[in-house]
Design a protein around this motif. Structure first.
Motif, PDB file in Angstrom:
ATOM      1  N   TRP A 181       0.871  -1.187   0.000  1.00  0.00           N
ATOM      2  CA  TRP A 181       0.000   0.000   0.000  1.00  0.00           C
ATOM      3  C   TRP A 181       0.902   1.229   0.000  1.00  0.00           C
ATOM      4  CZ3 TRP A 181      -5.202   0.310  -0.596  1.00  0.00           C
ATOM      5  CH2 TRP A 181      -5.821   1.533  -0.341  1.00  0.00           C
ATOM      6  N   ILE A 182       0.841   2.049  -1.045  1.00  0.00           N
ATOM      7  CA  ILE A 182       1.771   3.170  -1.173  1.00  0.00           C
ATOM      8  C   ILE A 182       1.213   4.480  -0.624  1.00  0.00           C
ATOM      9  CG2 ILE A 182       1.072   3.865  -3.507  1.00  0.00           C
ATOM     10  CD1 ILE A 182       4.117   4.249  -4.093  1.00  0.00           C
ATOM     11  N   PHE A 183      -0.077   4.706  -0.717  1.00  0.00           N
ATOM     12  CA  PHE A 183      -0.715   5.934  -0.221  1.00  0.00           C
ATOM     13  C   PHE A 183      -0.577   5.974   1.301  1.00  0.00           C
ATOM     14  CE2 PHE A 183      -5.184   7.801   0.638  1.00  0.00           C
ATOM     15  CZ  PHE A 183      -4.684   9.090   0.827  1.00  0.00           C
ATOM     16  N   PRO A 184       0.094   6.981   1.865  1.00  0.00           N
ATOM     17  CA  PRO A 184       0.393   6.961   3.305  1.00  0.00           C
ATOM     18  C   PRO A 184      -0.771   7.332   4.221  1.00  0.00           C
ATOM     19  CG  PRO A 184       1.401   8.879   2.289  1.00  0.00           C
ATOM     20  CD  PRO A 184       0.793   8.075   1.170  1.00  0.00           C
ATOM     21  N   LEU A 185      -1.938   6.824   3.885  1.00  0.00           N
ATOM     22  CA  LEU A 185      -3.080   6.784   4.793  1.00  0.00           C
ATOM     23  C   LEU A 185      -3.544   5.342   4.685  1.00  0.00           C
ATOM     24  CD1 LEU A 185      -5.959   9.443   4.988  1.00  0.00           C
ATOM     25  CD2 LEU A 185      -5.948   7.204   6.086  1.00  0.00           C
ATOM     26  N   THR A 186      -3.078   4.517   5.615  1.00  0.00           N
ATOM     27  CA  THR A 186      -3.053   3.068   5.415  1.00  0.00           C
ATOM     28  C   THR A 186      -4.212   2.357   6.102  1.00  0.00           C
ATOM     29  OG1 THR A 186      -0.642   3.276   5.437  1.00  0.00           O
ATOM     30  CG2 THR A 186      -1.548   1.053   5.536  1.00  0.00           C
ATOM     31  N   PRO A 187      -4.952   1.519   5.370  1.00  0.00           N
ATOM     32  CA  PRO A 187      -6.036   0.741   5.977  1.00  0.00           C
ATOM     33  C   PRO A 187      -5.504  -0.276   6.985  1.00  0.00           C
ATOM     34  CG  PRO A 187      -6.224   0.785   3.583  1.00  0.00           C
ATOM     35  CD  PRO A 187      -4.869   1.311   3.923  1.00  0.00           C
ATOM     36  N   ALA A 188      -6.378  -0.704   7.878  1.00  0.00           N
ATOM     37  CA  ALA A 188      -5.996  -1.673   8.899  1.00  0.00           C
ATOM     38  C   ALA A 188      -5.454  -2.951   8.281  1.00  0.00           C
ATOM     39  CB  ALA A 188      -7.188  -1.982   9.800  1.00  0.00           C
ATOM     40  N   ALA A 189      -6.030  -3.388   7.175  1.00  0.00           N
ATOM     41  CA  ALA A 189      -5.620  -4.644   6.555  1.00  0.00           C
ATOM     42  C   ALA A 189      -4.211  -4.583   5.982  1.00  0.00           C
ATOM     43  CB  ALA A 189      -6.603  -5.038   5.452  1.00  0.00           C
ATOM     44  N   ASN A 190      -3.688  -3.373   5.768  1.00  0.00           N
ATOM     45  CA  ASN A 190      -2.345  -3.209   5.192  1.00  0.00           C
ATOM     46  C   ASN A 190      -1.359  -2.602   6.192  1.00  0.00           C
ATOM     47  OD1 ASN A 190      -4.576  -2.426   3.050  1.00  0.00           O
ATOM     48  ND2 ASN A 190      -2.990  -3.541   1.965  1.00  0.00           N
ATOM     49  N   SER A 191      -1.826  -2.380   7.407  1.00  0.00           N
ATOM     50  CA  SER A 191      -1.032  -1.633   8.382  1.00  0.00           C
ATOM     51  C   SER A 191       0.036  -2.513   9.012  1.00  0.00           C
ATOM     52  CB  SER A 191      -1.949  -1.065   9.470  1.00  0.00           C
ATOM     53  OG  SER A 191      -1.240  -0.251  10.360  1.00  0.00           O
ATOM     54  N   SER A 192       1.262  -2.352   8.557  1.00  0.00           N
ATOM     55  CA  SER A 192       2.383  -3.088   9.125  1.00  0.00           C
ATOM     56  C   SER A 192       3.609  -2.190   9.120  1.00  0.00           C
ATOM     57  CB  SER A 192       2.674  -4.364   8.327  1.00  0.00           C
ATOM     58  OG  SER A 192       3.327  -4.057   7.107  1.00  0.00           O
ATOM     59  N   VAL A 193       4.583  -2.533   9.961  1.00  0.00           N
ATOM     60  CA  VAL A 193       5.821  -1.754   9.988  1.00  0.00           C
ATOM     61  C   VAL A 193       6.536  -1.821   8.644  1.00  0.00           C
ATOM     62  CG1 VAL A 193       6.202  -1.927  12.468  1.00  0.00           C
ATOM     63  CG2 VAL A 193       7.031  -3.746  10.983  1.00  0.00           C
ATOM     64  N   PHE A 213       8.868   1.436   3.493  1.00  0.00           N
ATOM     65  CA  PHE A 213       8.378   1.633   2.126  1.00  0.00           C
ATOM     66  C   PHE A 213       7.825   3.052   1.955  1.00  0.00           C
ATOM     67  CE2 PHE A 213       4.887   0.934  -1.067  1.00  0.00           C
ATOM     68  CZ  PHE A 213       5.686   0.620  -2.152  1.00  0.00           C
ATOM     69  N   GLN A 214       6.704   3.344   2.625  1.00  0.00           N
ATOM     70  CA  GLN A 214       6.083   4.654   2.463  1.00  0.00           C
ATOM     71  C   GLN A 214       6.991   5.788   2.938  1.00  0.00           C
ATOM     72  OE1 GLN A 214       2.509   4.324   4.772  1.00  0.00           O
ATOM     73  NE2 GLN A 214       1.403   3.137   3.218  1.00  0.00           N
ATOM     74  N   LEU A 259      10.076   6.227   2.943  1.00  0.00           N
ATOM     75  CA  LEU A 259      11.162   6.634   2.068  1.00  0.00           C
ATOM     76  C   LEU A 259      10.742   7.852   1.240  1.00  0.00           C
ATOM     77  CD1 LEU A 259      12.270   3.779   2.817  1.00  0.00           C
ATOM     78  CD2 LEU A 259      13.130   3.642   0.476  1.00  0.00           C
ATOM     79  N   SER A 260       9.436   7.972   1.004  1.00  0.00           N
ATOM     80  CA  SER A 260       8.923   9.022   0.120  1.00  0.00           C
ATOM     81  C   SER A 260       8.148  10.118   0.837  1.00  0.00           C
ATOM     82  CB  SER A 260       8.029   8.396  -0.956  1.00  0.00           C
ATOM     83  OG  SER A 260       8.735   7.452  -1.738  1.00  0.00           O
ATOM     84  N   TRP A 261       7.452   9.763   1.921  1.00  0.00           N
ATOM     85  CA  TRP A 261       6.641  10.756   2.634  1.00  0.00           C
ATOM     86  C   TRP A 261       6.964  10.683   4.120  1.00  0.00           C
ATOM     87  CZ3 TRP A 261       4.577   7.450  -1.081  1.00  0.00           C
ATOM     88  CH2 TRP A 261       4.299   8.061  -2.314  1.00  0.00           C
ATOM     89  N   ARG A 262       7.340  11.804   4.680  1.00  0.00           N
ATOM     90  CA  ARG A 262       7.809  11.836   6.054  1.00  0.00           C
ATOM     91  C   ARG A 262       6.686  12.246   7.005  1.00  0.00           C
ATOM     92  NH1 ARG A 262      13.222  10.058   5.126  1.00  0.00           N
ATOM     93  NH2 ARG A 262      13.807  10.950   7.062  1.00  0.00           N
ATOM     94  N   THR A 263       6.793  11.786   8.228  1.00  0.00           N
ATOM     95  CA  THR A 263       5.829  12.187   9.244  1.00  0.00           C
ATOM     96  C   THR A 263       6.183  13.570   9.779  1.00  0.00           C
ATOM     97  OG1 THR A 263       7.137  11.064  10.924  1.00  0.00           O
ATOM     98  CG2 THR A 263       5.323   9.829   9.944  1.00  0.00           C
ATOM     99  N   LEU A 264       5.173  14.256  10.261  1.00  0.00           N
ATOM    100  CA  LEU A 264       5.366  15.602  10.809  1.00  0.00           C
ATOM    101  C   LEU A 264       6.335  15.562  11.990  1.00  0.00           C
ATOM    102  CD1 LEU A 264       4.447  18.583  10.727  1.00  0.00           C
ATOM    103  CD2 LEU A 264       2.561  17.949  12.238  1.00  0.00           C
ATOM    104  N   PHE A 265       6.114  14.616  12.906  1.00  0.00           N
ATOM    105  CA  PHE A 265       7.007  14.392  14.043  1.00  0.00           C
ATOM    106  C   PHE A 265       7.709  13.058  13.823  1.00  0.00           C
ATOM    107  CE2 PHE A 265       3.839  17.285  15.701  1.00  0.00           C
ATOM    108  CZ  PHE A 265       4.583  18.165  16.473  1.00  0.00           C
ATOM    109  N   TRP A 266       9.046  13.062  13.815  1.00  0.00           N
ATOM    110  CA  TRP A 266       9.795  11.861  13.463  1.00  0.00           C
ATOM    111  C   TRP A 266      10.292  11.130  14.709  1.00  0.00           C
ATOM    112  CZ3 TRP A 266      10.151   9.516   8.903  1.00  0.00           C
ATOM    113  CH2 TRP A 266      11.069   8.469   8.770  1.00  0.00           C
TER     114      TRP A 266
END
Length: 626
Positions: free
Chosen positions: A70-82, A88-89, A91-98
């Protein structure tokens, strides 16, 4: 980032001795001779080699069974893994607080989009975040406060459509508890909540989920559609539906222009729909911390840890995890000058107990604390760490492990309230009216609610037999659970083991996602979860929590969790963690080291290699050397 993400236990070979216990080795380490440090680390990170060789393709092994999907960084429960989020995600989109800061469970403001914690209003309801202006999108547009709110609007739309659309969502909490938001200027965001909350909780649980997204490029409902105002709910829903549909199209990941607008150090180049392997090209416009010196990062898919180990040995792979099944051979890597380092993940491994299963009054039995305590006395953590993990792991007697150390953890959770003792387990059962028949069938012979009787709802002749489902990837889980079942068998408690895939256990053996299966299972083990920096068991053990797979419900713990959420005292969490440990709502398991190996010509900051032990992959802080 929010770290209540599902993961599987990084592989470990558990060896049962008969049906009872696991072999134990010297606490100084296993057959490879590596001495373990007092922080439970395995090996050491070498000093950085400053002789940088720019360019090249860096190869990194995905964990077997953990291919991102799942590439879109708003991840469903079924795809939610570390694996999908952190490797993966991000690498391209960073969190506001790291976070984490290397391997330390703390905030890394050098990598965050803000330089400090949010300021809080006098009434404790309004939080103000100031962006530091570091980050720019790869198309040259500046990242602004509107991009933060864009994520928030999409999050609201996603969970309004279906709560399962966001893996870290719990009804009534973020974003439901937000009454208003604003962006007073390009670098300022405010969130006002429906009541005062603990600032550490808000930061770790709510704001850690925020991933700014490029509103100027993504706020549309079709590929060639106009840019829409996402603050309008109908528009936000249309935008979310479009982006989610694009994320489901795995074959287009490398060609879809949406996924080329990034603020991270790398952007997707190609994706193998058959294996989950992915190639990333350097984002030459990256403005965050670190510098992408590799021209390309290739994440390679593997079906086994043995295959990863062999490719490390042959020099075909620059970095990858070393499973416990091959850890005794680690000297072969060291002979080739590979670096090897491990540390426990800041998370928890547990076997969920199903409190909703009414078959044979199982729910009545496990609602008795003394029965859960008896189960806990039959979990031999020391033997698992020393023998199964070759000494590379840390005990965990609650939701917070002994390492990495958390400033929020009370000393009580670092001491085992139920050390392995079949004798104590037997005494608990016999003193409460059970006839214990070793290797036979233990039954209740004294029903009733007196102190020396079995407990409310338990009938005469009832046994404690149950079904335990576990993930087959990695095979360590099955071996670990088989050893636990063997210990139970010694006291006449018979466990029927059901191996299944990770996804099936995750989806089917859960009172949250599959209540129709409540009467089919007694315990389930899919591997574990990673913790938030503020390690509340909110979502995991509170009544109705989104990850509360066993349906545990206790008003005292609910009150503890609520207090951790709302008290101005950040240390209020300590009572919650103590109760979560002593009440044994799940079978707590040790946390093994996540051991990584990397080639001798790879170097970088110590934090970059430390972060890999927390499932975080930061290649912008690594480089080849001459």
């Amino acid at each position: 980032m929010s770290r209540r993400n599902l993961r599987v236990l990084q592989g470990a070979a558990l060896v049962a001795v008969g049906a009872m216990a696991l072999t134990a080795c010297s606490s100084s380490g296993g057959s490879n001779g590596t001495k373990l440090a007092t922080d439970y680390s395995y090996g050491a990170i070498p000093a950085a080699n400053t002789n940088v060789k720019a360019g090249g393709t860096f190869t990194y092994a995905e964990s077997p069974g953990g291919a991102p999907n799942w590439i879109f960084p708003l991840t469903p429960a079924a795809n939610s893994s570390v694996f999908t989020a952190y490797e993966f995600q991000y690498l391209s989109w960073r969190t506001l607080f790291w976070s984490p800061k290397g391997s330390t469970p703390d905030w890394d403001y050098s990598r965050s989009m803000t330089d400090s914690k949010p300021s809080v209003s006098a009434d404790g309801k309004t939080f103000t975040i100031k962006l530091n202006g570091k980050y720019t999108w790869s198309d040259g547009q500046k990242l602004t406060s509107q991009d933060v709110l864009f994520f928030y609007y999409l999050y609201k739309a996603a969970v309004a459509e279906n709560p399962a659309n966001a893996g870290n969502y719990t009804p009534g909490q973020f974003p439901d508890n937000v009454t208003s938001v604003s962006a007073p200027d390009a670098q300022t965001v405010t969130f006002t909540f429906n009541k005062a909350y603990n600032p550490d909780f808000v930061l770790s649980t709510d704001f850690a989920q925020l991933i700014p997204l490029p509103e100027h490029a993504w706020a549309k409902a079709s590929a060639n559609g106009p840019i829409l105002d996402p603050s309008k709910p109908a528009n936000a829903k249309a935008i979310y539906d479009f982006l989610a549909s694009q994320s489901k199209d795995l074959a287009s990941y490398g060609t879809n222009p949406l996924w080329q607008v990034v603020d991270g150090a790398y952007k997707i180049k190609s994706y193998n729909t058959s294996t989950g392997a992915a190639d990333f090209a350097a984002n030459t416009a990256y403005t965050g911390e670190g510098k992408p010196t590799f021209n390309e990062v290739d994440e390679l898919a593997y079906t086994s840890y043995t295959a990863i180990f062999n490719d490390l040995l042959s020099g075909k792979l620059d970095m990858g995890p070393v499973d416990y099944s091959v850890l005794p051979q680690v000297n072969k890597l060291k002979a080739k000058k590979y670096n090897v380092y491990g540390l426990p993940d800041f998370g928890n491994n547990e076997i969920f107990i199903n409190f909703k299963n009414t078959t044979n009054n199982w729910d009545k039995a496990v609602s008795q604390l003394y029965i859960r305590q008896a189960f806990a006395y039959l979990q031999d953590q020391s033997a698992e760490i020393k023998g199964a993990f070759d000494g590379a792991g840390a005990p965990a007697y609650g939701s917070v492990p002994a390492a990495p150390k958390s400033p929020y953890a009370p000393s009580s959770v670092l001491n085992n309230p139920y050390p392995f003792s079949p004798d104590k387990a037997k005494q608990l059962l016999t003193s409460h009216g059970w006839n214990v028949v070793a290797n036979g069938e233990t039954t209740c012979t004294s029903p009733g609610t007196a102190a020396n009787q079995c407990g409310a709802g338990i009938t005469k002749g009832q046994n404690l037999d149950f079904s335990l489902y576990y993930s087959t990837q990695p095979d360590a889980l099955g071996k670990e659970d088989t050893a636990f079942a063997g210990n139970l068998k010694q006291l006449g408690i018979n466990v029927t083991l059901h191996p299944d895939t990770f996804n099936n256990v995750l989806q089917n053996e859960s009172t949250v996602s599959s209540p129709k299966n409540d009467n089919n299972w007694g315990m389930a083990d899919f591997g574990g979860n990673t913790n938030n920096i503020y390690p509340s068991t909110d979502n995991l053990l509170n009544t109705g929590g989104s990850y509360n797979a066993g349906g545990y419900s206790d008003p005292t713990l609910d009150a503890d969790i609520n207090n951790s959420m709302t008290s101005a005292d950040s240390m209020a969490i300590q009572k919650e963690l103590t109760d979560a440990s002593s009440q044994e709502p799940v079978i707590w398991q040790p946390v093994p080291d996540l051991v990584m190996a990397w080639a001798p010509n790879v170097s970088g900051s110590s934090d970059a290699f430390g972060a890999t032990t927390q499932y975080m992959f930061n290649p912008e802080d690594m480089y080849f050397t001459n």
